[in-house]
Write a protein that holds these residues in place. Sequence first.
Motif, PDB file in Angstrom:
ATOM      1  N   GLY A 197       0.799  -1.212   0.000  1.00  0.00           N
ATOM      2  CA  GLY A 197       0.000   0.000   0.000  1.00  0.00           C
ATOM      3  C   GLY A 197       0.833   1.263   0.000  1.00  0.00           C
ATOM      4  O   GLY A 197       0.309   2.352  -0.219  1.00  0.00           O
TER       5      GLY A 197
ATOM      6  N   SER B 228       5.503   1.462  -4.542  1.00  0.00           N
ATOM      7  CA  SER B 228       5.053   1.491  -5.928  1.00  0.00           C
ATOM      8  C   SER B 228       5.523   0.240  -6.656  1.00  0.00           C
ATOM      9  O   SER B 228       6.582  -0.332  -6.338  1.00  0.00           O
TER      10      SER B 228
ATOM     11  N   SER C  53     -13.140   3.766  -1.925  1.00  0.00           N
ATOM     12  CA  SER C  53     -12.063   2.796  -2.120  1.00  0.00           C
ATOM     13  C   SER C  53     -10.899   3.486  -2.819  1.00  0.00           C
ATOM     14  O   SER C  53     -11.063   4.052  -3.903  1.00  0.00           O
ATOM     15  N   LEU C  54      -9.746   3.457  -2.189  1.00  0.00           N
ATOM     16  CA  LEU C  54      -8.551   4.018  -2.811  1.00  0.00           C
ATOM     17  C   LEU C  54      -8.043   3.116  -3.939  1.00  0.00           C
ATOM     18  O   LEU C  54      -7.509   3.583  -4.930  1.00  0.00           O
ATOM     19  N   GLU C  55      -8.215   1.806  -3.758  1.00  0.00           N
ATOM     20  CA  GLU C  55      -7.899   0.815  -4.785  1.00  0.00           C
ATOM     21  C   GLU C  55      -9.054  -0.172  -4.857  1.00  0.00           C
ATOM     22  O   GLU C  55      -9.694  -0.452  -3.836  1.00  0.00           O
TER      23      GLU C  55
ATOM     24  N   ARG D 264      -9.500  -6.744  -4.288  1.00  0.00           N
ATOM     25  CA  ARG D 264      -9.082  -7.868  -5.118  1.00  0.00           C
ATOM     26  C   ARG D 264      -8.785  -9.080  -4.238  1.00  0.00           C
ATOM     27  O   ARG D 264      -8.422  -8.953  -3.057  1.00  0.00           O
TER      28      ARG D 264
ATOM     29  N   HIS E  93      -8.321  -1.567   0.346  1.00  0.00           N
ATOM     30  CA  HIS E  93      -7.593  -0.329   0.606  1.00  0.00           C
ATOM     31  C   HIS E  93      -8.600   0.805   0.429  1.00  0.00           C
ATOM     32  O   HIS E  93      -8.947   1.173  -0.694  1.00  0.00           O
ATOM     33  N   SER E  94      -9.080   1.323   1.558  1.00  0.00           N
ATOM     34  CA  SER E  94     -10.210   2.260   1.518  1.00  0.00           C
ATOM     35  C   SER E  94      -9.979   3.403   2.483  1.00  0.00           C
ATOM     36  O   SER E  94      -9.009   3.432   3.246  1.00  0.00           O
TER      37      SER E  94
ATOM     38  N   ASP F 183      -6.909   6.354   5.949  1.00  0.00           N
ATOM     39  CA  ASP F 183      -6.688   5.303   4.958  1.00  0.00           C
ATOM     40  C   ASP F 183      -6.487   3.974   5.684  1.00  0.00           C
ATOM     41  O   ASP F 183      -5.645   3.887   6.595  1.00  0.00           O
TER      42      ASP F 183
END
Length: 337
Positions: free
Chosen positions: A117, A120, A210-212, A215, A239-240, A263
Motif C-alpha cells: 500500500g 510502488s 475505495s482508494l484501490e 481484489r 484499501h479504503s 486510509d
Amino acid sequence: MASFVAASRSAIKFLQLPSVGFLAPCLQNATALSQQQVRHRRTKHWDPKWKRLRKAKFIKIDIPNMNEKPDELSQEQIKTRMKERGIVPPRPWLERPFYISCTGGVFEPYVPPEGDGRMSAISREGAKQKIEQLEKKTKSMMAIRKIRNYDEDFEPPEFATLAQDIYIDAHKTLCEKNKYKLREIVTERAYPELMHNVSDKTIRWAFLKSLEPPRVVHARCTEVITKENIFAQVTVRFHSQQTLAIYDRFGRLMHGSETVPKDCLEYVVFEKHLANEYGVWRLHEKIIPDWMPPKAPAFITYRVDDEPPAAVNAEAESKEVVPGEESAKSGSAAATA
C-alpha cells in the motif's frame, strides 16, 4: 237412530279403562311405568345410520399391570414390553449431536508483504513483491478451481465486489448492534470477537471510498472430518478510506473522529461451507500482519471525586504548622546554638 247412537256411546264409556285415580296404589305405579318410554330391542331405530360412529367413540386400551415389577422381568420380557408401548431402548453411551458451520481459524493464512500500500510497483521492492505473489498464486488457482466445482458462477473479480458489500453490511450491523442479522453476515468464529466490549458504547463508522479496487489475494480449501465436508476461505485486500468514532456510555469520545478520514489497508478472510447446499459467504477473520504498527489505545475515562481522599487530608494537616509553635522552635534552636 238417535237412540242407537246414544246406546253405543254409553257402551264405549263402559268399556274404557278406568283412570289412574280410581286404581289401587300398586296398580297406579305399574300404569305410570308403562306410560314411560322403555329402551329395549324392539324400540331401536330401524336405520342404524350412526352405529359405526358410536362404536368409534370407544377405544380399547391395554391397561398395564401395575403390580408387575421391572426388576423381576428378564431382558427379553423388557424388550417385549418396550416394543408394545413404542419406547426406544436407551443406549449405553451418551452422544451429543453437533453441527460444524465454520472452521476454528484461518488455514494457511495469507502473509501480507511488508510495505504493501506504500510501495510502488515500479520500485525495486514493489517489483519483488509482485514476483513473490506470482509464485504463491498456483495454490490459490487450484483452490478457485475446486470452489467452481461447487459454485459454477464464482469469479474472483465479481466476488471481490460481493465481499466489499458483506464487509460494509457487517460494520453497519455492528454499529446498529443488531445481533440476529450479524449472525447471518459473520461466522460463529468472528461473532464473539466483533461483539467483545461493545456494550454501553456508541460506534459511528462510515465507508467513504475505495482508494484501490478490492481484489482476491489468497484462496484455500480444506476438509473437516470427512473428505466431502469442504470449507473454502478467500482473502480479499481492501484499501479504503473510512471514519470511525467510538463514544463511551457518557458520550465522551474514546477513539477516532467522525470528521477526520483515515486510509485503511485490511486483509479480510471470507468463508463458505461448500458442502452445504445453502451455504453463503460470511466474514470470518481479519489478518493483521506483524509489521503493522500498533494502534493507539483508547482514552480511558474515570470518575474524579470532588473531595480528596482521607489519607491526603491527613498528610496535609500534619504538614501545617502553627505560628506560635514555629517561633518557640526557632527560640529553642537559638538557645542551643
